[in-house]
Design an enzyme around this catalytic site. Structure first.
Site, short mmCIF file in Angstrom:
data_model
loop_
_atom_site.label_atom_id
_atom_site.label_comp_id
_atom_site.label_asym_id
_atom_site.label_seq_id
_atom_site.Cartn_x
_atom_site.Cartn_y
_atom_site.Cartn_z
N GLY A 109 -13.66 -55.92 30.71
CA GLY A 109 -12.50 -55.23 31.26
C GLY A 109 -12.91 -54.51 32.53
O GLY A 109 -14.10 -54.26 32.76
N GLN A 159 -12.31 -48.11 39.01
CA GLN A 159 -13.74 -48.44 38.97
C GLN A 159 -14.19 -49.18 40.22
O GLN A 159 -15.39 -49.24 40.50
CB GLN A 159 -14.06 -49.31 37.75
CG GLN A 159 -13.94 -48.58 36.42
CD GLN A 159 -14.36 -49.49 35.29
OE1 GLN A 159 -13.57 -50.29 34.81
NE2 GLN A 159 -15.61 -49.38 34.88
N CYS A 204 -19.86 -49.25 29.58
CA CYS A 204 -18.96 -49.14 30.73
C CYS A 204 -19.73 -49.52 31.99
O CYS A 204 -20.83 -49.05 32.20
CB CYS A 204 -18.43 -47.71 30.84
SG CYS A 204 -17.28 -47.47 32.21
N LEU A 205 -19.12 -50.37 32.82
CA LEU A 205 -19.78 -50.79 34.06
C LEU A 205 -20.03 -49.60 34.98
O LEU A 205 -20.91 -49.64 35.83
CB LEU A 205 -18.92 -51.84 34.79
CG LEU A 205 -18.75 -53.18 34.06
CD1 LEU A 205 -17.84 -54.10 34.86
CD2 LEU A 205 -20.09 -53.86 33.80
N HIS A 236 -9.87 -48.40 26.34
CA HIS A 236 -10.96 -48.01 27.24
C HIS A 236 -10.50 -48.11 28.70
O HIS A 236 -10.69 -47.18 29.49
CB HIS A 236 -12.18 -48.91 26.97
CG HIS A 236 -13.35 -48.67 27.89
ND1 HIS A 236 -14.58 -48.27 27.43
CD2 HIS A 236 -13.47 -48.80 29.24
CE1 HIS A 236 -15.40 -48.13 28.47
NE2 HIS A 236 -14.76 -48.47 29.57
N GLU A 237 -9.88 -49.25 29.04
CA GLU A 237 -9.46 -49.46 30.44
C GLU A 237 -8.31 -48.53 30.81
O GLU A 237 -8.28 -48.00 31.92
CB GLU A 237 -9.07 -50.92 30.68
CG GLU A 237 -10.18 -51.94 30.43
CD GLU A 237 -11.49 -51.58 31.09
OE1 GLU A 237 -11.48 -50.95 32.17
OE2 GLU A 237 -12.55 -51.92 30.54
N HIS A 267 -9.39 -45.16 31.94
CA HIS A 267 -9.87 -45.07 33.33
C HIS A 267 -8.74 -44.69 34.28
O HIS A 267 -8.98 -44.08 35.32
CB HIS A 267 -10.48 -46.41 33.78
CG HIS A 267 -11.90 -46.61 33.35
ND1 HIS A 267 -12.91 -45.75 33.68
CD2 HIS A 267 -12.49 -47.60 32.63
CE1 HIS A 267 -14.06 -46.19 33.19
NE2 HIS A 267 -13.83 -47.32 32.54
#
Ligand code: ZN
Length: 178
Positions: free
Chosen positions: A49, A54, A96-97, A138-139, A142
């Site tokens: 994702g 991000q 997480c990236l 999660h996304e 953000h």
């Protein structure tokens, strides 16, 4: 298409609320272009994702592909809303990236309804459960400046990648990052 730079924890863009896209923006060719770049960026870094903040765009857009081997699990969510379906929650590993190399166990709603516009601006609605529901939560976080660390009950499960693979992920497929 381009691979975009991923903001890491500490960059203010990750901690601000993203804004909704206007109707005019939804018709602009820049939105599908950004989505294409996000797809390429997510694939490059092996994520499941990616949210627009991000990659330094404070806009309410995220993409998910909970199963990287299955294109049918891919979704674009623009101006999304997420509603929990019931009170049931489950805890599982997340990464997480934007928080490289850290994993931790995060409680999330087991079932949610996702309502959003797709890349063509068409509204859709879907009920999700399990891992796809987790990735979307999660996304979505953000877009409100929230990261998975904020959702952990405590930090006792916070684990570096090497230790995660050594002690925790052997019995289950590795959880990818978002
Ligand atoms: Zn993330």
């Amino acid at each position: 298409m381009a691979i975009l730079k991923v903001a890491r924890l500490g960059h203010p863009v990750l901690r601000q609320a993203a804004r909704a896209l206007t109707p005019a923006e939804l018709k602009s060719p820049e939105v599908p272009r950004l989505v294409e770049d996000m797809i390429e960026t997510m694939a490059e870094y092996g994520g499941v994702g990616l949210a627009a903040p991000q990659v330094h765009f404070p806009l309410r857009i995220f993409i998910v592909r909970p199963n990287p081997e299955d294109d049918a699990t891919f979704r674009v969510a623009i101006n999304p809303a997420i509603t929990p379906l019931g009170e049931e929650r489950g805890e599982d590993w997340e990464g997480c990236l934007s928080i490289p190399d850290l994993h931790g166990r995060v409680p999330r709603f087991a079932r949610v309804r996702l309502e959003a516009l797709d890349a063509q601006g068409k509204r859709y609605e879907e009920e999700l459960e399990g891992f796809p529901a987790r990735v979307c939560q999660h996304e979505f976080d953000h877009l409100d400046g929230v990261v998975f660390l904020d959702r952990m009950k405590d930090f006792s499960t916070l684990t570096f990648g090497e230790e995660y693979r050594r002690y925790w992920s052997a019995a289950e497929p590795e959880k990818k990052e978002g």
